[in-house]
Design a protein around this motif. Sequence first.
Motif, PDB file in Angstrom:
ATOM      1  N   GLU A  15       0.905  -1.266  -0.040  1.00 33.16           N
ATOM      2  CA  GLU A  15       0.106   0.071   0.047  1.00 33.16           C
ATOM      3  C   GLU A  15       0.858   1.088  -0.021  1.00 33.16           C
ATOM      4  O   GLU A  15       1.710   1.406   0.662  1.00 33.16           O
ATOM      5  CB  GLU A  15      -0.852  -0.027   1.302  1.00 33.16           C
ATOM      6  N   ASP A  17       0.396   5.607  -1.013  1.00 32.95           N
ATOM      7  CA  ASP A  17      -0.419   6.878  -1.168  1.00 32.95           C
ATOM      8  C   ASP A  17      -1.733   6.385  -1.651  1.00 32.95           C
ATOM      9  O   ASP A  17      -2.350   6.796  -2.939  1.00 32.95           O
ATOM     10  CB  ASP A  17       0.153   7.439  -2.352  1.00 32.95           C
ATOM     11  N   THR A  19      -3.163   3.650  -2.838  1.00 30.45           N
ATOM     12  CA  THR A  19      -3.337   2.394  -3.793  1.00 30.45           C
ATOM     13  C   THR A  19      -2.680   1.362  -3.114  1.00 30.45           C
ATOM     14  O   THR A  19      -1.610   1.267  -2.715  1.00 30.45           O
ATOM     15  CB  THR A  19      -2.625   3.024  -4.957  1.00 30.45           C
ATOM     16  N   THR A  20      -3.324   0.237  -3.203  1.00 31.43           N
ATOM     17  CA  THR A  20      -2.825  -0.866  -2.658  1.00 31.43           C
ATOM     18  C   THR A  20      -2.827  -2.005  -3.914  1.00 31.43           C
ATOM     19  O   THR A  20      -3.670  -2.089  -4.960  1.00 31.43           O
ATOM     20  CB  THR A  20      -3.910  -1.718  -1.765  1.00 31.43           C
ATOM     21  N   LYS A  21      -1.600  -2.598  -3.991  1.00 29.91           N
ATOM     22  CA  LYS A  21      -1.357  -3.603  -5.207  1.00 29.91           C
ATOM     23  C   LYS A  21      -1.307  -4.852  -4.510  1.00 29.91           C
ATOM     24  O   LYS A  21      -0.510  -4.824  -3.476  1.00 29.91           O
ATOM     25  CB  LYS A  21      -0.285  -3.221  -5.904  1.00 29.91           C
ATOM     26  N   THR A  38      -5.517  -4.337  -8.060  1.00 32.81           N
ATOM     27  CA  THR A  38      -5.250  -3.029  -7.412  1.00 32.81           C
ATOM     28  C   THR A  38      -6.293  -2.373  -6.807  1.00 32.81           C
ATOM     29  O   THR A  38      -7.551  -2.883  -7.288  1.00 32.81           O
ATOM     30  CB  THR A  38      -4.603  -2.153  -8.552  1.00 32.81           C
ATOM     31  N   ARG A  40      -7.686   1.323  -5.390  1.00 26.50           N
ATOM     32  CA  ARG A  40      -7.512   3.041  -4.957  1.00 26.50           C
ATOM     33  C   ARG A  40      -8.762   3.390  -4.036  1.00 26.50           C
ATOM     34  O   ARG A  40      -9.707   3.199  -4.375  1.00 26.50           O
ATOM     35  CB  ARG A  40      -7.259   3.493  -6.036  1.00 26.50           C
ATOM     36  N   CYS A  41      -8.152   4.066  -3.202  1.00 29.57           N
ATOM     37  CA  CYS A  41      -9.007   4.744  -2.288  1.00 29.57           C
ATOM     38  C   CYS A  41      -9.529   6.130  -2.859  1.00 29.57           C
ATOM     39  O   CYS A  41      -8.751   6.931  -3.287  1.00 29.57           O
ATOM     40  CB  CYS A  41      -8.258   5.091  -0.943  1.00 29.57           C
ATOM     41  N   ASN A  42     -10.858   6.225  -2.973  1.00 30.90           N
ATOM     42  CA  ASN A  42     -11.430   7.463  -3.243  1.00 30.90           C
ATOM     43  C   ASN A  42     -11.177   8.492  -2.510  1.00 30.90           C
ATOM     44  O   ASN A  42     -11.410   8.512  -1.273  1.00 30.90           O
ATOM     45  CB  ASN A  42     -13.077   7.333  -3.601  1.00 30.90           C
ATOM     46  N   ASP A  47     -10.007   6.688   4.240  1.00 29.13           N
ATOM     47  CA  ASP A  47      -8.930   5.537   4.059  1.00 29.13           C
ATOM     48  C   ASP A  47      -8.867   4.574   4.946  1.00 29.13           C
ATOM     49  O   ASP A  47      -8.415   4.707   6.243  1.00 29.13           O
ATOM     50  CB  ASP A  47      -7.687   6.326   3.995  1.00 29.13           C
ATOM     51  N   GLY A  52      -8.983  -1.634   1.143  1.00 27.58           N
ATOM     52  CA  GLY A  52      -8.059  -1.556  -0.075  1.00 27.58           C
ATOM     53  C   GLY A  52      -7.251  -3.111   0.075  1.00 27.58           C
ATOM     54  O   GLY A  52      -7.273  -3.709  -1.131  1.00 27.58           O
ATOM     55  N   ALA A  56      -7.888  -5.400  -3.166  1.00 25.39           N
ATOM     56  CA  ALA A  56      -6.668  -5.651  -4.090  1.00 25.39           C
ATOM     57  C   ALA A  56      -6.349  -7.167  -3.985  1.00 25.39           C
ATOM     58  O   ALA A  56      -6.165  -7.850  -5.247  1.00 25.39           O
ATOM     59  CB  ALA A  56      -5.521  -5.061  -3.939  1.00 25.39           C
TER      60      ALA A  56
END
Length: 99
Positions: A15, A17, A19-21, A38, A40-42, A47, A52, A56
């Motif tokens: 994780e 910024d 975004t979790t991959k 992937t 992504r948090c809106n 958060d 996430g 992901a």
Amino acid sequence: MTRTHQWTVGLNLVEEDGTTKAQAELDTGTSTLTGKGTARCNPSDVDIPAIGDELAASRAMKDLATQLMRAADRDMEAAGAVTAPTQEGTEYGWSDTAK
């Protein structure tokens, strides 16, 4: 005849910024498949990293499952099996020529 095999699935999450991959790797002992996902948090949402991770990871596992099904389809086709679409999804079976 009884067969026993052990396949291993590893799942890595990163994780950064918002975004979790995720990367899911299946090791069958003879081959390896890797699925990716992937999330992504809106910016307007709270958060919550666990969400996430879940999104992901599920997307990586879905990608992995799709790849595994494609490999099975190719192997079944090579062995003479055919797929028969149904309303519920896809059923698999041996063609009449394989009997």
